[in-house]
Write an enzyme that holds these catalytic residues in place. Structure first.
Site, short mmCIF file in Angstrom:
data_model
loop_
_atom_site.label_atom_id
_atom_site.label_comp_id
_atom_site.label_asym_id
_atom_site.label_seq_id
_atom_site.Cartn_x
_atom_site.Cartn_y
_atom_site.Cartn_z
N HIS A 36 -5.24 -3.23 2.07
CA HIS A 36 -5.75 -3.93 3.25
C HIS A 36 -6.40 -5.39 2.90
O HIS A 36 -7.51 -5.57 3.68
CB HIS A 36 -6.53 -3.08 4.12
CG HIS A 36 -5.97 -1.80 4.77
ND1 HIS A 36 -5.34 -0.89 4.07
CD2 HIS A 36 -5.65 -1.60 6.14
CE1 HIS A 36 -4.61 -0.02 4.88
NE2 HIS A 36 -5.00 -0.29 6.05
N GLU B 41 -18.19 4.68 -1.35
CA GLU B 41 -17.47 4.05 -2.32
C GLU B 41 -18.13 3.93 -3.74
O GLU B 41 -17.47 4.00 -4.74
CB GLU B 41 -16.95 2.63 -1.92
CG GLU B 41 -16.21 2.65 -0.67
CD GLU B 41 -16.79 2.94 0.54
OE1 GLU B 41 -16.18 2.88 1.64
OE2 GLU B 41 -17.93 3.00 0.77
N ARG C 4 0.96 -1.06 -0.08
CA ARG C 4 0.00 -0.08 0.08
C ARG C 4 0.76 1.28 0.12
O ARG C 4 0.49 2.29 -0.54
CB ARG C 4 -1.08 0.00 1.28
CG ARG C 4 -0.22 0.13 2.71
CD ARG C 4 -1.16 0.20 3.77
NE ARG C 4 -0.63 0.14 4.95
CZ ARG C 4 -0.60 1.05 5.94
NH1 ARG C 4 -1.68 1.84 5.88
NH2 ARG C 4 -0.23 0.55 7.04
N ARG D 85 -1.56 -4.51 3.77
CA ARG D 85 -1.26 -3.37 4.84
C ARG D 85 0.16 -3.94 5.54
O ARG D 85 0.75 -3.01 5.75
CB ARG D 85 -2.37 -3.67 5.93
CG ARG D 85 -2.02 -2.63 7.09
CD ARG D 85 -3.05 -3.13 8.34
NE ARG D 85 -2.86 -2.36 9.53
CZ ARG D 85 -3.57 -2.30 10.66
NH1 ARG D 85 -4.43 -3.31 10.83
NH2 ARG D 85 -3.39 -1.51 11.51
N PHE E 32 -14.17 -3.15 1.10
CA PHE E 32 -15.32 -2.19 0.85
C PHE E 32 -15.52 -2.51 -0.59
O PHE E 32 -16.56 -1.66 -1.21
CB PHE E 32 -15.03 -1.10 1.08
CG PHE E 32 -14.85 -0.67 2.34
CD1 PHE E 32 -15.71 -1.35 3.41
CD2 PHE E 32 -13.90 0.26 3.08
CE1 PHE E 32 -15.63 -1.05 4.77
CE2 PHE E 32 -13.91 0.29 4.31
CZ PHE E 32 -14.58 -0.33 5.18
N ASP F 118 -8.11 -5.71 12.97
CA ASP F 118 -9.19 -5.22 12.46
C ASP F 118 -10.51 -6.23 12.31
O ASP F 118 -11.54 -5.91 12.24
CB ASP F 118 -9.28 -4.40 11.17
CG ASP F 118 -8.70 -3.11 11.35
OD1 ASP F 118 -8.23 -2.59 12.10
OD2 ASP F 118 -8.18 -2.34 10.25
#
Length: 305
Positions: free
Chosen positions: A106, A56, A8, A164, A81, A114
């Site tokens: 991610h 999004e 990333r 990530r 997402f 998370d």
């Protein structure tokens, strides 16, 4: 290989560098520019960076419109997402074959703390089924730069899967969309892999060599279009085929390789190593990998039997 960097972070750096070379590149984000690292681009080109907020679907529709103006938009958010904007990606980007790039970060279970709600283990499956979508999962920072550059240069929708977790940076390798790289040659087993699992497979290969095995490691950074010729050649050569991915074993790299082997009639054994039809859970990145049997030592144990 002492340097480590998350793909990333390399994505943000690649955008900033390529932004100086190509003024058609624009970047959109869904209120996550610090996490997706597109802030690096925004600092260089504030007039070419657009924050769509936590919306999004709107971001993807904005990118579709920008592509029709001759721009090259890169949409950025977390991989989990992708589902929020899937209708727009399908009907607004892929159906008309617009020149939009989705670079979602991610991905996989190494998002860690998370937890399962944010760990995308189905995104490759979602993207590779879309007609005309190119799917790329780079293994390190150098390959991420090459992938971003190649995506910007080709016409049509692209999905870039980014991580990530900071992982080792390898010496630069050749990069061509649709062509895999043999990282380690071998003769008695082949591990087809991608993304940050390349590093874990290299660890596994070293352990297997200590046991007298000679495994090959093939980096299939492009999952669609897959390098079918290379897959068939190494399956035929090594006879024992394993796919290793930080993704569900349903619909991902393993199924893409299986399709090639079935259609090509290659005589070999075959096993998919990945997340076994379950969601992730919260924990340190490497601890979560271990929970799903995806560390180098566990991969070696699975192969050695």
């Amino acid at each position: 290989m002492s340097e480590t960097k998350a793909t990333r972070a390399a994505y943000g750096e690649a955008l900033a560098k390529l932004g100086h070379e190509n003024d058609k590149i624009v970047v959109l984000d869904a209120d996550l520019s610090h996490a997706t690292m597109t802030l690096t681009f925004a600092k260089e080109f504030p007039d070419r960076h657009f924050n769509a907020g936590i919306a999004e679907a709107n971001m993807v529709d904005m990118a579709a419109g920008m592509s029709r103006m001759g721009l090259i938009p890169f949409c950025s958010t977390f991989a989990v997402f992708a589902g929020r904007s899937y209708d727009q990606i399908r009907n607004g980007i892929c159906y008309p074959h617009f020149n939009v790039k989705m670079a979602f970060t991610h991905a996989g279970v190494t998002v860690g703390e998370d937890g399962g709600s944010h760990q995308a283990i189905e995104d490759i499956a979602l993207m590779r089924v879309l007609p005309g979508m190119t799917v790329i999962c780079p293994c390190d920072a150098n390959e991420t730069y090459q992938a971003v550059k190649a995506a910007a240069e080709m016409d049509g929708p692209v999905y870039l899967r980014l991580a990530r977790l900071a992982t080792p940076v390898f010496d630069p390798m050749p990069f061509t969309i649709g062509k895999g790289n043999v990282i380690v040659d071998g003769s008695d087993a082949v591990l087809f892999t991608c993304g940050i699992m390349v590093n874990e497979c290299l660890k596994a290969a070293e352990l297997l060599r200590q046991k007298g095995m000679n495994p090959a490691i093939v980096n299939l950074h492009t999952i669609k279009p897959i390098d079918a010729e290379l897959v068939r050649a190494y399956a035929a050569k090594c006879k024992r085929v394993y796919t290793v991915e930080e993704h569900s074993v349903i619909g991902g790299l393993g199924d893409a390789v299986a399709d090639v082997l079935l259609s090509g009639g290659v005589a070999c054994s075959f096993k998919k190593i990945g997340v076994q039809d379950c969601f992730g859970q919260s924990g340190k990145a490497m601890e979560v990998l271990a929970e799903y049997g995806l560390t180098g030592a566990q991969i070696a144990q699975t192969i050695a039997g």
